[in-house]
Every structure is written in structure tokens, then in C-alpha cells.
Design an enzyme around this catalytic site. Structure first.
Site, PDB file in Angstrom:
ATOM      1  N   ASP A 181      -3.149   1.583   6.767  1.00  0.00           N
ATOM      2  CA  ASP A 181      -2.389   1.235   6.240  1.00  0.00           C
ATOM      3  C   ASP A 181      -1.872  -0.524   5.644  1.00  0.00           C
ATOM      4  O   ASP A 181      -2.438  -1.143   4.661  1.00  0.00           O
ATOM      5  CB  ASP A 181      -1.257   1.940   5.204  1.00  0.00           C
ATOM      6  CG  ASP A 181      -1.504   3.333   5.398  1.00  0.00           C
ATOM      7  OD1 ASP A 181      -3.029   3.687   5.225  1.00  0.00           O
ATOM      8  OD2 ASP A 181      -0.711   4.057   6.106  1.00  0.00           O
ATOM      9  N   GLU A 222      -1.957  -1.580  -5.882  1.00  0.00           N
ATOM     10  CA  GLU A 222      -3.303  -0.897  -6.829  1.00  0.00           C
ATOM     11  C   GLU A 222      -2.360  -0.351  -7.240  1.00  0.00           C
ATOM     12  O   GLU A 222      -1.229   0.556  -7.637  1.00  0.00           O
ATOM     13  CB  GLU A 222      -3.419  -0.257  -5.271  1.00  0.00           C
ATOM     14  CG  GLU A 222      -4.174  -0.526  -4.267  1.00  0.00           C
ATOM     15  CD  GLU A 222      -4.772   0.574  -3.094  1.00  0.00           C
ATOM     16  OE1 GLU A 222      -5.263   0.457  -2.813  1.00  0.00           O
ATOM     17  OE2 GLU A 222      -3.918   1.741  -3.188  1.00  0.00           O
ATOM     18  N   ASP A 241       0.636  -1.527   0.043  1.00  0.00           N
ATOM     19  CA  ASP A 241      -0.180   0.411   0.222  1.00  0.00           C
ATOM     20  C   ASP A 241       1.337   1.089   0.345  1.00  0.00           C
ATOM     21  O   ASP A 241       1.752   1.246   0.870  1.00  0.00           O
ATOM     22  CB  ASP A 241      -1.017   0.014   1.095  1.00  0.00           C
ATOM     23  CG  ASP A 241      -1.366   1.359   1.450  1.00  0.00           C
ATOM     24  OD1 ASP A 241      -2.436   1.455   0.492  1.00  0.00           O
ATOM     25  OD2 ASP A 241      -1.575   2.226   2.004  1.00  0.00           O
TER      26      ASP A 241
END
Ligand SMILES: [Zn+2]
Length: 237
Positions: free
Chosen positions: A219, A121, A37
Site C-alpha cells: 500500500d 485515487e 491509498d
């Protein structure tokens, strides 16, 4: 820079070109996977709970750049002083860029060496809304919400770092026979990594706490969701 690294002699002295890595090394197969992340408080939070921090010199270099830019804006157009100031700003920019590249090379190499699969991501414009926005109270005073107040100047640098980091990881993975996957960023910070329930959180909420008993850093929770999505994609392939 070429692949081998070269050394030679120029009229005004020696020059040495070193390459930072042997990129085409095929690493041994590795089943270890990690979710990553990318964020503001930490450069990255991994699904094992560890973090990668932005080097301290980023802030220092940014401050210096800011001062130089302010100094430049006060110089008279066409003046020698202005020309000098322009050069200084350009030099400071280059320095920041080089340091960032260095940091990103080092960190991406570490991940590729350690893991067989990296899951990120997808970065997309919509994803940037993930960034915490400064919040104001009734009096117009800014509330402390993590990175928000610090946003400003370093935003573009941080953003550029994320994209470059993913690029570095991707090509290093290709060269090493490792894998990088990109997953849909929607809901990764809202879903509970323990039970799958959607747990709406304000951007300022740094802790994920769920009725199922899952308690962890926001996170870290996101990184676990990213990893789970990656494994699902991998299983379908
Ligand atoms: Zn839960």
C-alpha cells in the site's frame, strides 16, 4: 448545525450545539504533497509510509449491530418487542454513522492542515475490484489473505467511509485554499514506485519487492504511485 454553534433553552432543559471546526480559515501556502491509498487493512496508507487506522470501535459497533439485527429477525411481526428491536437497530446505526463522521472529520482536517496537496485515487465501481476476495483452497477452506475474511458485514461501511472521506477532504481543502487531486486508479498497486516496471501481484501479496531494489509495503508503494501521478497532473495544469 449552524456555523457558529448555539446554545439555548428548551422547555425540557438546555441544548447546546457545538460546531466542530472553523471551516473558512485560509491556511498559509504549503508545498507539501501527499499520496493517499485507501484500503482495508489500514483505512489509509500515505506516501510517507505512515497509516491511518480504522478506530477499534468500528468493529465493536459492527458486532453490536449484527447482534441487534439477528435479535430483530427473531421477533414476531407486529409485536411490541419487534418495534423495540427496530428502534435499537436504528439507534445503533446512527451511532456508527456519527462515530464514522467524527473520525473522518478529524482525519481529513489533519491532512488538510499538514499538506498543500492531497492526491487520491478516483473511486469508481471498477476500483472496488481492488477489494481482496476470499480465496479458497482445494478443500474449500478460506485462505488467509488479509482483509478478505473480515470483509462481509463491514464492506458497505468502509466503502461509504472512503467516499465521505474524499468529500470532507475536498470541501475542507476548498475552504482552506488547499488542493485535492484524483488520479486514475489503474495499475497503482502493480507499478514499481522505484523504477516504473509493472510488477504483477496477487491481492494477497502484501509486500512489493522489485529487482531494482525497491522493497516496501504494497500500500505504501501504491500511495507513492498515486502521489507521482498527482504531481504529473499538477505539472500539466
Ligand atoms: Zn522497481
Amino acid at each position: 448545525m449552524d456555523e457558529q454553534g448555539t446554545a439555548g433553552r428548551l422547555s425540557h432543559g438546555w441544548y447546546v450545539v457545538l460546531t466542530c471546526e472553523a471551516e473558512h480559515e485560509h491556511l498559509e501556502a504549503n508545498q507539501e504533497a501527499i499520496g493517499i491509498d485507501l484500503g482495508f487493512l489500514h483505512f489509509a496508507t500515505l506516501s510517507d509510509g505512515s497509516t491511518i487506522e480504522n478506530p477499534r470501535y468500528y468493529r465493536q459497533a459492527e458486532q453490536r449491530l449484527k447482534h441487534l439485527q439477528q435479535a430483530l429477525s427473531r421477533k414476531q411481526r407486529g409485536s411490541t418487542r419487534r418495534r423495540k428491536a427496530v428502534k435499537q437497530v436504528a439507534k445503533a446505526h446512527r451511532k456508527v454513522a456519527n462515530q464514522r463522521r467524527d473520525f473522518l472529520h478529524k482525519q481529513s482536517r489533519k491532512l488538510i492542515t499538514t499538506y498543500g496537496l492531497l492526491v487520491f485515487e478516483e473511486l469508481q465501481p471498477a476500483n472496488m475490484s481492488k477489494r481482496p476476495k476470499p480465496k479458497q483452497d482445494e478443500n474449500g477452506k478460506y485462505l488467509p489473505n488479509g482483509a478478505a475474511a473480515k470483509g462481509g458485514l463491514n464492506k458497505s461501511m468502509v466503502d461509504a467511509g472512503w467516499g465521505m472521506f474524499q468529500q470532507f477532504c475536498t470541501y475542507k481543502a476548498e475552504n482552506a485554499g488547499r488542493h485535492v487531486l484524483f488520479v486514475d486508479p489503474r495499475h497503482t498497486s502493480q507499478v514499481c514506485s522505484g523504477c516504473g516496471t509493472v510488477k504483477k501481484k496477487e491481492l494477497s501479496e502484501r509486500w512489493h519487492s522489485c529487482q531494482c531494489g525497491t522493497e516496501l509495503d504494497r500500500d505504501h508503494n501504491a500511495a507513492l504511485n498515486i502521489l507521482a501521478l498527482g504531481r504529473r497532473v499538477q505539472a500539466r495544469a
